[in-house]
Design a protein around this motif. Structure first.
Motif, PDB file in Angstrom:
ATOM      1  N   ASP A  91       6.770  22.251  23.350  1.00  0.00           N
ATOM      2  CA  ASP A  91       6.051  21.813  22.266  1.00  0.00           C
ATOM      3  C   ASP A  91       7.204  22.056  21.153  1.00  0.00           C
ATOM      4  O   ASP A  91       8.241  22.532  21.127  1.00  0.00           O
ATOM      5  N   ARG A 147       1.089  14.144  27.557  1.00  0.00           N
ATOM      6  CA  ARG A 147       1.260  14.573  28.763  1.00  0.00           C
ATOM      7  C   ARG A 147       0.664  14.409  30.074  1.00  0.00           C
ATOM      8  O   ARG A 147       0.246  12.419  29.890  1.00  0.00           O
ATOM      9  N   ASP A 231       1.968  29.026  22.400  1.00  0.00           N
ATOM     10  CA  ASP A 231       3.294  27.732  22.388  1.00  0.00           C
ATOM     11  C   ASP A 231       4.953  29.072  22.834  1.00  0.00           C
ATOM     12  O   ASP A 231       5.732  28.772  23.236  1.00  0.00           O
TER      13      ASP A 231
END
Ligand code: ATP
Ligand code: MG
Length: 311
Positions: A91, A147, A231
């Protein structure tokens, strides 16, 4: 068959301005297929190839965006290849910014971006590549995966309990990571052999830079929306992620789809490196607008006469 036409022994020379160049030895940003790499020792997240000119880099990135738009136009007209660009990262490493800045200027019709999140129930009813296959770029297009199926050997490896939601028959669980690496390598080989070029970027941010970026997301109100407590929870698994990434790079950097380990502590450098690699890959294809046959040319000239005569 070897795409992209870049190898780790090569040095890219980037003309930054009339009198300055940036020399980018690919060995610092590529995981050489067949060689064992150690993330921490071999790749420096703060690497900028000795270049410090952030402003110059941003200007160069704009120039590259225009170039990319031109190539993409021919790529689309030619309609043979497709380009799949994969971004993986921790992240706050800058995936979104890289997509936004590198792809700005490209005709939206020629580009598709997909962000892969936690799989839905429908997706979990299928094999793990299914949702990615549905989103592969058409010929002539650039597809970006923000991703990707790599999450299946990254987040799922760090949290193997996620496998329990995947409805896998018990026999498929033995040696699962090795099997998945093989499956992914085979899948990518299939894509490349069918004209879908695969570029894979791991944005390599340092733990300290991630901390600074999280702090900024809290301190600056207009960045608050970007901050998710989840995160920070994942940050606690930092070392496990680094180990999973390292193994993944070692097992899935192949001749046909090598990994690029892009230093991500300086955003301007990340974006410039990614855009240079995409441009070099497209340049290596010798793109040309389709040639019109003599017969077709004559037809066009006939139509032209008619149109001109309307006045
Ligand atoms: P941003 O935070 O910048 O919006 P992001 O890519 O982190 O972008 P999120 O919605 O925050 O998007 O997170 C998506 C989450 O989905 C990630 O934690 C990722 O690990 C997870 N994920 C993606 N694919 C899978 C998968 N196959 N299995 C389990 N989790 C997955
Ligand atoms: Mg996120």
């Amino acid at each position: 068959m070897s795409y992209p036409a870049l190898d780790p022994d090569q040095t890219l020379i980037v003309q930054m301005s009339e009198d300055s160049t940036l020399e980018l030895p690919l060995k610092h940003i590529m995981a050489p297929p067949g060689k064992h790499i150690t993330l921490r020792e071999d790749y420096d997240p703060a690497f900028t190839a000795g270049f410090k000119g952030k402003k110059e880099a941003e200007r160069k990135l704009e120039e590259n965006s225009q170039k990319l738009a031109e190539y993409q136009d021919i790529f689309y007209a030619q309609d043979n290849y497709a380009l799949l660009v994969i971004f993986q990262a921790m992240d706050a490493a800058g995936k979104d910014g890289a997509v936004k800045h590198v792809m700005s200027g490209i005709n939206p019709q020629g580009c598709q971006v997909f962000s892969f999140k936690t799989p839905s129930t429908e997706e979990l009813d299928h094999d793990y590549l299914w949702r990615s296959m549905k989103r592969l770029p058409e010929r002539g297009r650039i597809g970006i995966f923000n991703r990707s199926y790599y999450e299946e050997v990254l987040v799922v490896r760090v949290h193997p309990e996620f496998l329990n939601t995947q409805k896998l028959p018990p026999s498929t669980r033995d040696n699962i990571w090795k099997k998945r690496y093989d499956q992914i390598n085979g899948f990518e080989k299939y894509l490349v052999q069918n004209g879908i070029i695969v570029l894979k970027f791991f944005l390599n941010v340092s733990k300290e830079e991630q901390r600074q970026r999280f702090l900024k997301r809290i301190d600056e109100p207009e960045k608050n929306w970007k901050f998710s407590p989840a995160d920070v929870k994942e940050r606690a698994f930092w070392d496990d992620y680094q180990a999973a990434y390292q193994d993944c790079l070692n097992q899935t950097s192949t001749e046909w789809a090598p990994w690029f380990v892009i230093p991500a502590d300086a955003k301007w450098f990340t974006r410039l490196a990614v855009s240079e690699i995409i441009i070099h890959t497209l340049q290596g294809l010798n793109l040309r607008y389709p040639e019109v046959s003599e017969q077709r040319r004559q037809e066009l000239l006939e139509i032209r006469k008619l149109l001109a005569a309307e006045h």
